[in-house]
Design an enzyme around this catalytic site. Sequence first.
Site, PDB file in Angstrom:
ATOM      1  N   HIS A   1     -20.156 -17.458  33.382  1.00 50.47           N
ATOM      2  CA  HIS A   1     -20.405 -16.144  32.779  1.00 50.47           C
ATOM      3  C   HIS A   1     -20.533 -16.224  31.257  1.00 50.47           C
ATOM      4  O   HIS A   1     -21.366 -15.535  30.666  1.00 50.47           O
ATOM      5  CB  HIS A   1     -19.292 -15.174  33.165  1.00 50.47           C
ATOM      6  CG  HIS A   1     -19.265 -14.843  34.631  1.00 50.47           C
ATOM      7  ND1 HIS A   1     -18.155 -14.365  35.285  1.00 50.47           N
ATOM      8  CD2 HIS A   1     -20.228 -14.941  35.585  1.00 50.47           C
ATOM      9  CE1 HIS A   1     -18.435 -14.158  36.563  1.00 50.47           C
ATOM     10  NE2 HIS A   1     -19.681 -14.515  36.775  1.00 50.47           N
TER      11      HIS A   1
ATOM     12  N   SER B   1     -20.945 -11.477  38.085  1.00 52.08           N
ATOM     13  CA  SER B   1     -22.241 -11.602  37.403  1.00 52.08           C
ATOM     14  C   SER B   1     -23.057 -10.301  37.393  1.00 52.08           C
ATOM     15  O   SER B   1     -23.670  -9.985  36.370  1.00 52.08           O
ATOM     16  CB  SER B   1     -23.049 -12.758  37.987  1.00 52.08           C
ATOM     17  OG  SER B   1     -23.177 -12.658  39.386  1.00 52.08           O
TER      18      SER B   1
ATOM     19  N   GLU C   1     -27.376  -9.933  48.047  1.00 49.48           N
ATOM     20  CA  GLU C   1     -26.087 -10.330  48.617  1.00 49.48           C
ATOM     21  C   GLU C   1     -26.190 -10.178  50.133  1.00 49.48           C
ATOM     22  O   GLU C   1     -26.666  -9.151  50.615  1.00 49.48           O
ATOM     23  CB  GLU C   1     -24.961  -9.462  48.029  1.00 49.48           C
ATOM     24  CG  GLU C   1     -23.603  -9.634  48.661  1.00 49.48           C
ATOM     25  CD  GLU C   1     -23.072 -11.066  48.645  1.00 49.48           C
ATOM     26  OE1 GLU C   1     -23.059 -11.703  47.594  1.00 49.48           O
ATOM     27  OE2 GLU C   1     -22.677 -11.558  49.731  1.00 49.48           O
TER      28      GLU C   1
ATOM     29  N   GLY D   1     -30.822 -14.735  49.338  1.00 48.45           N
ATOM     30  CA  GLY D   1     -31.185 -15.009  47.956  1.00 48.45           C
ATOM     31  C   GLY D   1     -32.244 -16.102  47.819  1.00 48.45           C
ATOM     32  O   GLY D   1     -33.061 -16.073  46.894  1.00 48.45           O
TER      33      GLY D   1
ATOM     34  N   ASP E   1     -26.435 -18.647  42.303  1.00 46.57           N
ATOM     35  CA  ASP E   1     -25.010 -18.995  42.337  1.00 46.57           C
ATOM     36  C   ASP E   1     -24.515 -19.017  43.792  1.00 46.57           C
ATOM     37  O   ASP E   1     -23.693 -18.186  44.180  1.00 46.57           O
ATOM     38  CB  ASP E   1     -24.255 -17.943  41.491  1.00 46.57           C
ATOM     39  CG  ASP E   1     -22.784 -18.261  41.350  1.00 46.57           C
ATOM     40  OD1 ASP E   1     -22.387 -19.427  41.556  1.00 46.57           O
ATOM     41  OD2 ASP E   1     -22.023 -17.327  41.025  1.00 46.57           O
TER      42      ASP E   1
END
Length: 272
Positions: free
Chosen positions: A18, A91, A109, A135, A155
């Site tokens: 981050h 995030s 997600e 994703g 991620d």
Amino acid sequence: MNYRHAFHAGNFSDVMKHALCVAMMRMLTRKPTPLFVLDTHAGCGRYDLGAGPAERTGEWRAGIGRLRDDPPDALADYLSVVHGEGLYPGSPALLRAMLRPDDRLACCELHPDDFLALKREFGRDRQVSLHLRDGWEALRALLPPAQKRGLVLIDPPYEAPDEFFRLADGLGAGVSRFRTGVFVAWYPIKHRAPVREFHAAMASSGIADILAVELYLRKPLDAARLNGCGLLVVNPPFGFEAAAPALLGALIDRLGNNEPGQGCRIDRLADE
Ligand SMILES: C[S@@+](CC[C@H](N)C(=O)[O-])C[C@H]1O[C@@H](n2cnc3c(N)ncnc32)[C@H](O)[C@@H]1O
């Protein structure tokens, strides 16, 4: 889909990812043209570190918990964004906090509970679109954006044994669609071998301008532990390569435990 980020929110690797993302967003938002930001594996957006899974593991205490007092100058900007957000921002919340009115954020997600949490948080936000979708697929479906500039954060949870392969493949697909985009991919460092293989694959991928930025808590000898983590950055924003050593230095200074092998490194895997 066993991985739940709430257990790990605010740990050293979250902080590293981050803090560097905030620095990159700050650099990108210096130019007035609008940005498109894609968070391919978003999590639930915000975490209560004092309750539930985060409190149970307490991982955040060795991460964001170490940055509460006397924050180092290099991390001041990151920490001011974190503290402006109330509950600990994942995030999506951090990236959203850095958007200007004409910028847009898309979050993907797959976990239904985390997606619901994202909907509660951002469902009415006109600058944010939410996608209950894969994703990896989004790297193909949502790129290129109408905006010519932007940042893509990848991620994944690394639950699948072929996740490094999927990452290399996903980066190839994403970059070929959005050549000017900044791509940021987080990866775990347990043993060095899979990381070396991933770097070699990226170095020979034909993609230009790649940096690997890494933080080590200890020598990467125990495959059962997260010994460090890295961000692979394609098309780093102007100024990032010069700023990264100070950011990593401040991070390892606070997050390290003086174990052998502690440190950070920056490798250029492909030239501009
Ligand atoms: C490491 S966490 C994300 C953390 C978040 N990016 C942050 O920094 O706050 C990975 C997330 O990806 C989700 N996920 C797993 N597989 C996915 C997929 N194929 N597509 C989208 N999301 C996925 C998991 O449910 C989990 O919430």
